[in-house]
Design an enzyme around this catalytic site. Structure first.
Site, PDB file in Angstrom:
ATOM      1  N   GLU A   1       2.790   5.051  -4.083  1.00  0.00           N
ATOM      2  CA  GLU A   1       2.759   5.752  -5.171  1.00  0.00           C
ATOM      3  C   GLU A   1       4.210   6.909  -5.309  1.00  0.00           C
ATOM      4  O   GLU A   1       4.575   6.919  -6.399  1.00  0.00           O
ATOM      5  CB  GLU A   1       1.784   6.956  -5.145  1.00  0.00           C
ATOM      6  CG  GLU A   1       0.177   6.210  -5.294  1.00  0.00           C
ATOM      7  CD  GLU A   1      -0.033   5.395  -4.055  1.00  0.00           C
ATOM      8  OE1 GLU A   1       0.453   5.630  -2.968  1.00  0.00           O
ATOM      9  OE2 GLU A   1      -0.737   4.229  -4.378  1.00  0.00           O
TER      10      GLU A   1
ATOM     11  N   ASP B   1      -8.903   3.784  -2.772  1.00  0.00           N
ATOM     12  CA  ASP B   1     -10.090   4.308  -1.885  1.00  0.00           C
ATOM     13  C   ASP B   1     -11.330   4.954  -2.523  1.00  0.00           C
ATOM     14  O   ASP B   1     -11.672   6.133  -2.703  1.00  0.00           O
ATOM     15  CB  ASP B   1      -9.417   5.187  -0.713  1.00  0.00           C
ATOM     16  CG  ASP B   1      -8.388   4.802  -0.040  1.00  0.00           C
ATOM     17  OD1 ASP B   1      -8.019   3.542  -0.380  1.00  0.00           O
ATOM     18  OD2 ASP B   1      -7.648   5.472   0.472  1.00  0.00           O
TER      19      ASP B   1
ATOM     20  N   ASP C   1       0.959  -1.236   0.229  1.00  0.00           N
ATOM     21  CA  ASP C   1       0.101  -0.088   0.149  1.00  0.00           C
ATOM     22  C   ASP C   1       0.985   1.158   0.018  1.00  0.00           C
ATOM     23  O   ASP C   1       2.226   1.314   0.365  1.00  0.00           O
ATOM     24  CB  ASP C   1      -0.808  -0.015   1.204  1.00  0.00           C
ATOM     25  CG  ASP C   1      -2.103   1.044   1.267  1.00  0.00           C
ATOM     26  OD1 ASP C   1      -2.367   1.459   0.017  1.00  0.00           O
ATOM     27  OD2 ASP C   1      -2.509   1.282   2.396  1.00  0.00           O
TER      28      ASP C   1
HETATM   29  O1  MIG Z   1      -3.837   6.307   4.572  1.00  0.00           O
HETATM   30  O2  MIG Z   1      -3.815   0.926   5.546  1.00  0.00           O
HETATM   31  O3  MIG Z   1      -6.014   2.171  -0.024  1.00  0.00           O
HETATM   32  O4  MIG Z   1      -6.990   0.228   1.557  1.00  0.00           O
HETATM   33  O5  MIG Z   1      -7.126   0.270   4.226  1.00  0.00           O
HETATM   34  C1  MIG Z   1      -4.656   5.207   4.419  1.00  0.00           C
HETATM   35  C2  MIG Z   1      -4.936   1.785   5.519  1.00  0.00           C
HETATM   36  C3  MIG Z   1      -3.706   3.796   4.153  1.00  0.00           C
HETATM   37  C4  MIG Z   1      -4.793   3.159   2.152  1.00  0.00           C
HETATM   38  C5  MIG Z   1      -5.566   1.921   1.411  1.00  0.00           C
HETATM   39  C6  MIG Z   1      -6.637   1.383   1.956  1.00  0.00           C
HETATM   40  C7  MIG Z   1      -6.092   0.893   3.578  1.00  0.00           C
HETATM   41  C8  MIG Z   1      -5.355   2.115   4.115  1.00  0.00           C
HETATM   42  N1  MIG Z   1      -4.603   2.773   3.329  1.00  0.00           N
END
Ligand code: MIG
Length: 816
Positions: free
Chosen positions: A424, A497, A421
């Site tokens: 980017e 999201d 996650d």
């Molecule tokens: O700043 O890990 O897209 O699926 O639950 C949010 C927490 C960070 C973004 C992800 C989402 C995840 C969430 N993350």
């Protein structure tokens, strides 16, 4: 969300856009008045005042153009391509001619047509003809400024064209008239129409109505922008860099474009079979007792499920590779979940907390593993754990270090897969990513600025994770939010999201379809939506269509209501159970589709115009709300609370999945509730669709004793039932049913390649479900027994059971 928070978010994201997005120049210096430096069948090199053009065949049906200006920093292309494997460069099947001052590269397409790519030496422009028709032409020579390269393409061929692909984007699916930016962005509040999003897949796929398809692929991980004219016939690509490779994929059909894309950027990695199961997630299931409850919830309620995700709440203060207090018993937890047939996937973010004594931090500092500023100082940015350093995934040695951390973590805990996650990369400041001048070390003595490689960061995190797991398991499971061209080699993806709204439900199919056409075969949105809590009706509709997504996971944000299949009352629970059980019936078919993706790059979910680009199928109302699952199934889900909709079936004969009633394609239909139930689903003529006779509660890693095969024969039904495959090994049945005079010839063969696990036995019993009334069987291979009976759902179909050994099988089915 409170309105103050919403306002802050909006201000934040506007600032982020302002800091990160760029306006490309309208024109630059032309790459014209070229001199030939080198000309040979494999490649022509032209030089001009501002740079150089390299043009030549890449491999079958793929042509490469390299542009490099004399301005700008050091070239990455000298060191690496992250998306394209140069070993794939095999200019076979091409001819080369020189004529006057120009060069021509000739390729014979599969439809017998000749493609001619002509390079105008003086102007440095290319034009592509298919047969006599001009398909694609550069209107101007490529241009450069000190910071940018610009490429203008024109589609002179007559007829309406639509533009698809371009990675992760919200509807409309057709990008004609739009601007599409490539800059991996964590837009945590994204709306329909927003771009850029998390991924950059610079693949434009052009499809003519009743005509050819072809593709353009642009290889550069810096900031880039596509501008398409309203009719889709003019395209400008601008990239903020001084080098670029771009590729023409000649098609001339969509399936061939997809094959060419895979031959260029790599075949999707085979995933473990359980990755096709239903997956359950939330931010965060914690402490471990809550995870046990969720697991028990599925088993007690008889809702199939294969995977449970642990979001950042499992960690010790958000530190990667650690377990927090609530998970002191994680090894026991994972052992228990395994014994109930679940797999466990844990999240990892790139940010490593700055904390001496924390092993990932200490080893990272010692190894020089982090992204630095120009002076060589590690860059710090705040993310979930507080101030963090960021692994330099561009550096192969750092990927190795990260891979070791992942492998050790997985080995010690028993975790089955990794969820990447925030890659980017995303940071908690106004820019929301690393500064443009940050340095990445791409080779021992070479560093590149972040802005030139930004879009490759997430891809290389997923590669590092995948490669680390590969040292531990032959079939790694990785899912990533950010990625780039070639990402399918390392990970599946989801669309970040989204929101719990009808609008976002409707964005799901177009997003998966365009991602598929950009080379990512296993993707899906958070079912039920991430932001907010869906109404019962919305969740029901979402799980019904979501059960057929290539990647099928419910996930939601922290602070939202419960979002398990049973959280919306008994009616929705029953609907969810039915939907998920349908998916589990279909697992053998989905698995064969995953095999096809891994071998030939064909997407799992395909647009309805995939092999029939007619006026009927190329209408957005239909192609954005329906989809093909592989070649043989078509779903036309209900997109709002209404129980009925109209759908379009491509030409040919179709059968309703539920009633098996025949439908003639090439027409629009109203789906009637009673006949189609709440998930209108159709089988195409000449289909071979393998199924589990009974949906299991999780996907077994061996084959079941029984297999059901739907055969909807018209003249010749053909398919491959894949029982098992990994990178080297294959166990599969080719199935064929051909209508002859007064009978149907049915054959099931057996293919075994490589080292299939010895315990893996093909099914003993085959159940055929055939779209004919069959009176008797004449079997020419040996079997213990067989039986036949009319199908209870529709007496015009017959169920035939063949008992052991079920393969190879050969026989005649005599109708009557
Ligand atoms: O700043 O890990 O897209 O699926 O639950 C949010 C927490 C960070 C973004 C992800 C989402 C995840 C969430 N993350």
């Amino acid at each position: 969300m409170r309105s103050k928070d919403r306002l802050l978010l909006q201000i934040g994201s506007a600032t982020q856009k302002w800091l990160n997005t760029r306006i490309p120049p309208r024109k630059g210096l032309r790459f014209d008045r070229n001199r030939v430096e080198h000309a040979a069948p494999g490649v022509a090199v032209l030089v001009n005042r501002h740079g150089r053009i390299t043009a030549g065949p890449f491999n079958r049906g793929v042509f490469r153009v390299g542009l490099k200006s004399v301005y700008g920093e050091e070239a990455w292309s000298q060191h690496r391509s992250w998306a394209v494997d140069p070993a794939q460069q095999k200019p076979e099947g091409w001819e080369f001619r020189t004529e006057d001052d120009d060069f021509e590269f000739i390729y014979w397409l599969t439809d017998g047509c000749q493609a001619r790519i002509r390079l105008d030496v003086t102007e440095g422009t290319l034009s592509t003809r298919i047969g006599p028709e001009l398909l694609l032409a550069e209107v101007l020579p490529p241009q450069t400024t000190r910071r940018w390269l610009l490429v203008n393409q024109h589609l002179p061929r007559a007829g309406a064209v639509r533009v698809f692909g371009l990675g992760e984007n919200t509807p409309p699916m057709d990008k004609a008239g739009q601007k599409v930016v490539m800059w991996n962005t964590d837009d945590s509040d994204y709306r329909i129409g927003d771009n850029p999003l998390y991924k950059s897949l610079p693949v434009a796929v052009f499809q003519y109505v009743n005509g050819p398809a072809f593709g353009l692929v642009f290889e550069n991980p810096a900031y880039a922008q596509f501008d398409f004219s309203a009719d889709g016939k003019k395209m400008r690509y601008s990239v903020r860099d001084t080098e670029l490779n771009y590729f023409i994929l000649l098609g001339p059909t969509l399936p061939e474009v997809m094959g060419q894309l895979a031959s260029l950027t790599g075949k999707p990695a085979p995933l473990p079979k359980w990755a096709l199961g239903y997956q359950q997630s939330r931010w965060s299931y914690a402490p471990s007792g809550r995870v046990r409850e969720i697991a028990a919830g599925f088993r007690n309620r008889d809702i199939p499920c294969d995977v449970i995700y642990l979001d950042i709440g499992y960690m010790d203060r958000y530190k990667c590779f650690t377990w927090g207090e609530g998970f002191a018993d994680h090894r026991d937890l994972i052992r228990k979940l395994h014994s109930q047939g679940f797999k466990v996937v844990t999240i990892l973010d790139p940010g490593i907390k700055i904390e001496p004594g924390y092993h990932a931090y200490d080893t990272g500092v010692r190894r020089g593993a982090f992204v630095t500023d120009k002076k060589g100082k590690n860059i710090s940015r705040v993310v979930w754990p507080g101030p963090c350093h960021f692994p330099d995934f561009l550096n192969p040695a750092v990927r190795e270090w990260w891979g070791d951390l992942v492998r050790a973590f997985v080995e010690l805990s028993g975790v089955d897969g990794i969820w990447c996650d925030m890659n980017e990369p995303s940071t908690f400041d106004l820019r929301r990513t690393l500064p443009p001048g940050a340095r990445h070390k791409v080779a021992e003595t070479v560093t590149l600025s972040h802005e030139r490689v930004h879009n490759a960061y997430g891809l290389l995190m997923s590669k590092a994770t995948h490669d680390g797991l590969l040292r531990f398991t032959p079939l790694p499971y990785v899912i990533t939010r950010a990625t780039y061209l070639g990402g399918q080699k390392y990970a599946a993806t989801w669309t970040g999201d989204n929101a719990s709204t009808w609008e976002h439900l409707r964005a799901g199919i177009p997003m998966i379809l365009n991602l598929g056409l950009s080379g990512q075969p296993v993707t899906g949105p958070d079912i039920g939506g991430f932001r907010g809590t869906p109404s019962p009706e919305l969740y029901a509709r979402w799980i019904l269509q979501g059960a057929l997504y290539p990647y099928c996971r419910t996930h939601t944000c922290q602070g939202t209501g419960d979002q398990e299949p049973w959280s919306f009352g008994p009616d929705v629970e029953a609907t969810a159970r039915r939907a998920i059980k349908l998916r589990y019936r279909l697992v053998p078919y989905l698995y064969s589709l995953m095999f096809e993706a891994a071998r030939t790059g064909q997407p799992v979910m395909r647009p309805i115009f995939y092999d029939a680009p007619s006026e009927g199928t190329l209408r957005p109302d239909y192609y954005e709300t329906e989809f093909l699952l592989g070649p043989y199934l078509l779903a036309a889900p209900l997109m709002d609370p209404a129980p009925i909709r109209t759908c379009h079936l491509p030409p040919g004969k179709w059968y309703s999945w539920w009633s098996r009633r025949e439908r003639t394609g090439g027409r629009d239909y109203e789906t009637t509730f009673a006949e189609d139930t709440d998930l209108p689903l159709f089988i195409r003529e000449n289909a071979v669709v393998p199924l589990y006779p009974e949906p299991p509660s999780f996907i077994p890693d061996h084959s079941l004793s029984d297999l059901e095969i739907v055969i909807a024969v018209e003249d010749r039904a053909q398919g491959l039932v894949v029982e098992y495959f990994d990178r080297e090994a294959l166990l599969a049945f080719p199935v064929q049913a051909v209508t002859g005079k007064g009978h149907i010839e049915v054959e099931v063969g057996l293919i075994r390649e490589g080292a299939v696990p010895p315990a893996y036995r093909p099914p003993e019993t085959l159940h055929f479900l055939m779209n004919r009334r069959i009176r008797r069987l004449e079997l020419s291979s040996f079997h213990e027994a067989h039986s036949l009976a009319p199908d209870p759902a529709n007496g015009a179909w017959t169920r035939i059971t063949i008992t052991g050994p079920a393969y190879p099988f050969r026989g005649r089915f005599v109708p009557g």
